[in-house]
Design a protein around this motif. Structure first.
Motif, mmCIF file in Angstrom:
data_model
loop_
_atom_site.group_PDB
_atom_site.id
_atom_site.type_symbol
_atom_site.label_atom_id
_atom_site.label_comp_id
_atom_site.label_asym_id
_atom_site.label_seq_id
_atom_site.Cartn_x
_atom_site.Cartn_y
_atom_site.Cartn_z
ATOM 1 N N TRP A 45 0.859 -1.187 0.000
ATOM 2 C CA TRP A 45 0.000 0.000 0.000
ATOM 3 C C TRP A 45 0.888 1.227 0.000
ATOM 4 O O TRP A 45 1.963 1.221 0.597
ATOM 5 N N TYR A 46 0.424 2.297 -0.656
ATOM 6 C CA TYR A 46 1.162 3.555 -0.737
ATOM 7 C C TYR A 46 0.261 4.699 -0.275
ATOM 8 O O TYR A 46 -0.955 4.657 -0.462
ATOM 9 N N THR A 47 0.880 5.719 0.293
ATOM 10 C CA THR A 47 0.151 6.898 0.755
ATOM 11 C C THR A 47 -0.126 7.816 -0.425
ATOM 12 O O THR A 47 0.808 8.203 -1.141
ATOM 13 N N LEU A 48 -1.397 8.184 -0.629
ATOM 14 C CA LEU A 48 -1.721 9.158 -1.659
ATOM 15 C C LEU A 48 -1.154 10.503 -1.214
ATOM 16 O O LEU A 48 -1.404 10.950 -0.089
ATOM 17 N N THR A 49 -0.374 11.134 -2.059
ATOM 18 C CA THR A 49 0.285 12.389 -1.718
ATOM 19 C C THR A 49 -0.741 13.424 -1.265
ATOM 20 O O THR A 49 -1.795 13.570 -1.876
ATOM 21 N N GLY A 50 -0.403 14.111 -0.179
ATOM 22 C CA GLY A 50 -1.280 15.132 0.385
ATOM 23 C C GLY A 50 -2.009 14.666 1.624
ATOM 24 O O GLY A 50 -2.576 15.469 2.356
ATOM 25 N N GLY A 51 -2.021 13.368 1.888
ATOM 26 C CA GLY A 51 -2.716 12.842 3.065
ATOM 27 C C GLY A 51 -1.786 12.731 4.247
ATOM 28 O O GLY A 51 -0.574 12.857 4.085
ATOM 29 N N PRO A 52 -2.302 12.536 5.427
ATOM 30 C CA PRO A 52 -3.721 12.507 5.747
ATOM 31 C C PRO A 52 -4.355 13.894 5.640
ATOM 32 O O PRO A 52 -3.661 14.908 5.687
ATOM 33 N N PRO A 107 -16.009 10.427 6.131
ATOM 34 C CA PRO A 107 -15.119 9.612 5.301
ATOM 35 C C PRO A 107 -15.759 9.146 3.998
ATOM 36 O O PRO A 107 -15.070 8.992 2.998
ATOM 37 N N ALA A 108 -17.071 8.953 3.975
ATOM 38 C CA ALA A 108 -17.730 8.520 2.739
ATOM 39 C C ALA A 108 -17.595 9.589 1.654
ATOM 40 O O ALA A 108 -17.280 9.280 0.501
ATOM 41 N N ALA A 109 -17.813 10.845 2.021
ATOM 42 C CA ALA A 109 -17.702 11.949 1.054
ATOM 43 C C ALA A 109 -16.258 12.102 0.582
ATOM 44 O O ALA A 109 -16.004 12.313 -0.608
ATOM 45 N N LEU A 110 -15.316 11.983 1.508
ATOM 46 C CA LEU A 110 -13.906 12.089 1.142
ATOM 47 C C LEU A 110 -13.523 10.968 0.187
ATOM 48 O O LEU A 110 -12.859 11.198 -0.829
ATOM 49 N N HIS A 111 -13.955 9.759 0.491
ATOM 50 C CA HIS A 111 -13.626 8.604 -0.346
ATOM 51 C C HIS A 111 -14.166 8.797 -1.766
ATOM 52 O O HIS A 111 -13.453 8.563 -2.747
ATOM 53 N N ALA A 112 -15.412 9.251 -1.877
ATOM 54 C CA ALA A 112 -16.005 9.490 -3.196
ATOM 55 C C ALA A 112 -15.207 10.541 -3.969
ATOM 56 O O ALA A 112 -14.971 10.396 -5.176
ATOM 57 N N ASP A 113 -14.771 11.601 -3.283
ATOM 58 C CA ASP A 113 -13.978 12.659 -3.913
ATOM 59 C C ASP A 113 -12.645 12.095 -4.418
ATOM 60 O O ASP A 113 -12.223 12.375 -5.540
ATOM 61 N N VAL A 114 -11.997 11.291 -3.598
ATOM 62 C CA VAL A 114 -10.705 10.711 -3.979
ATOM 63 C C VAL A 114 -10.867 9.796 -5.191
ATOM 64 O O VAL A 114 -10.053 9.842 -6.127
ATOM 65 N N LEU A 115 -11.902 8.969 -5.208
ATOM 66 C CA LEU A 115 -12.137 8.099 -6.357
ATOM 67 C C LEU A 115 -12.306 8.927 -7.631
ATOM 68 O O LEU A 115 -11.738 8.595 -8.676
ATOM 69 N N ASP A 116 -13.079 10.003 -7.549
ATOM 70 C CA ASP A 116 -13.259 10.879 -8.722
ATOM 71 C C ASP A 116 -11.937 11.474 -9.178
ATOM 72 O O ASP A 116 -11.649 11.534 -10.377
ATOM 73 N N ARG A 117 -11.125 11.929 -8.226
ATOM 74 C CA ARG A 117 -9.835 12.521 -8.573
ATOM 75 C C ARG A 117 -8.941 11.514 -9.284
ATOM 76 O O ARG A 117 -8.273 11.832 -10.268
ATOM 77 N N ILE A 118 -8.923 10.279 -8.785
ATOM 78 C CA ILE A 118 -8.076 9.253 -9.390
ATOM 79 C C ILE A 118 -8.601 8.876 -10.777
ATOM 80 O O ILE A 118 -7.818 8.666 -11.698
ATOM 81 N N ARG A 119 -9.911 8.815 -10.955
ATOM 82 C CA ARG A 119 -10.476 8.547 -12.287
ATOM 83 C C ARG A 119 -10.041 9.605 -13.298
ATOM 84 O O ARG A 119 -9.866 9.315 -14.472
ATOM 85 N N GLN A 120 -9.892 10.836 -12.828
ATOM 86 C CA GLN A 120 -9.453 11.919 -13.707
ATOM 87 C C GLN A 120 -7.954 11.844 -13.982
ATOM 88 O O GLN A 120 -7.481 12.371 -14.995
ATOM 89 N N GLY A 121 -7.191 11.229 -13.068
ATOM 90 C CA GLY A 121 -5.751 11.075 -13.252
ATOM 91 C C GLY A 121 -5.012 12.381 -13.009
ATOM 92 O O GLY A 121 -5.257 13.055 -12.025
ATOM 93 N N GLN A 122 -4.082 12.700 -13.918
ATOM 94 C CA GLN A 122 -3.290 13.926 -13.830
ATOM 95 C C GLN A 122 -2.523 14.021 -12.501
ATOM 96 O O GLN A 122 -2.528 15.054 -11.842
ATOM 97 N N GLU A 123 -1.884 12.885 -12.124
ATOM 98 C CA GLU A 123 -1.124 12.816 -10.877
ATOM 99 C C GLU A 123 -2.008 13.186 -9.682
ATOM 100 O O GLU A 123 -1.662 14.016 -8.846
ATOM 101 N N ALA A 124 -3.173 12.549 -9.607
ATOM 102 C CA ALA A 124 -4.162 12.828 -8.568
ATOM 103 C C ALA A 124 -3.530 12.778 -7.178
ATOM 104 O O ALA A 124 -2.697 11.930 -6.881
ATOM 105 N N LYS A 125 -3.942 13.741 -6.363
ATOM 106 C CA LYS A 125 -3.474 13.843 -4.966
ATOM 107 C C LYS A 125 -4.682 13.947 -4.054
ATOM 108 O O LYS A 125 -5.801 14.172 -4.490
ATOM 109 N N ALA A 126 -4.426 13.841 -2.763
ATOM 110 C CA ALA A 126 -5.491 14.020 -1.782
ATOM 111 C C ALA A 126 -6.001 15.452 -1.824
ATOM 112 O O ALA A 126 -5.226 16.369 -2.108
ATOM 113 N N PRO A 127 -7.305 15.637 -1.576
ATOM 114 C CA PRO A 127 -7.866 17.001 -1.617
ATOM 115 C C PRO A 127 -7.331 17.896 -0.510
ATOM 116 O O PRO A 127 -6.887 17.461 0.490
#
Length: 95
Positions: A60-67, A75-95
Motif C-alpha cells: 500500500w502507498y500513501t496518496l500524496t497530500g494525506g492525511p 469519510p464517505a464523502a472524502l472517499h467518493a472525492d478521492v475516487l473521482d480525482r483518481i479517475r481523472q488522473g493527472q497525478e491525482a493527490k489528496a484534496p
C-alpha cells in the motif's frame, strides 16, 4: 442521539478504480497507474488516511497530500472525492 439498533457509520471505505491518464501520485513510489484499490480510513484526530495499491498487490502507498481533514460529509464523502480525482488522473493527490 442515535437509536441502539442503528449500526455505526463505517470508518473505512475501500473500492477499486481505474486511474485516468497521469495516474495517482504517491509519497513512496511516485505516480501509479492502471487498476488501483483505494482505502480511506478515518483517524481519531478528525483526519483520514488515504492509501492506494495496485489491485491485487500487497504493498500500500500513501496518496500524496494525506492525511487530510475530514469534510462535513465524513469519510464517505472524502472517499467518493478521492475516487473521482483518481479517475481523472493527472497525478491525482489528496484534496
Amino acid at each position: 442521539m442515535t437509536d441502539d439498533n442503528t449500526p455505526p457509520a463505517p470508518q473505512r471505505y475501500e473500492d477499486t478504480v481505474t486511474a485516468g491518464p497521469g495516474g495517482a501520485m504517491t509519497d513512496e513510489v511516485g505516480v501509479i497507474t492502471g487498476d488501483l484499490t483505494v482505502a480511506t480510513r478515518a483517524l481519531p484526530d478528525g483526519r483520514a488516511s488515504i492509501l492506494v495499491q495496485y489491485t491485487g498487490a500487497e504493498e500500500w502507498y500513501t496518496l500524496t497530500g494525506g492525511p487530510v481533514a475530514l469534510p462535513p460529509g465524513g469519510p464517505a464523502a472524502l472517499h467518493a472525492d478521492v475516487l473521482d480525482r483518481i479517475r481523472q488522473g493527472q497525478e491525482a493527490k489528496a484534496p
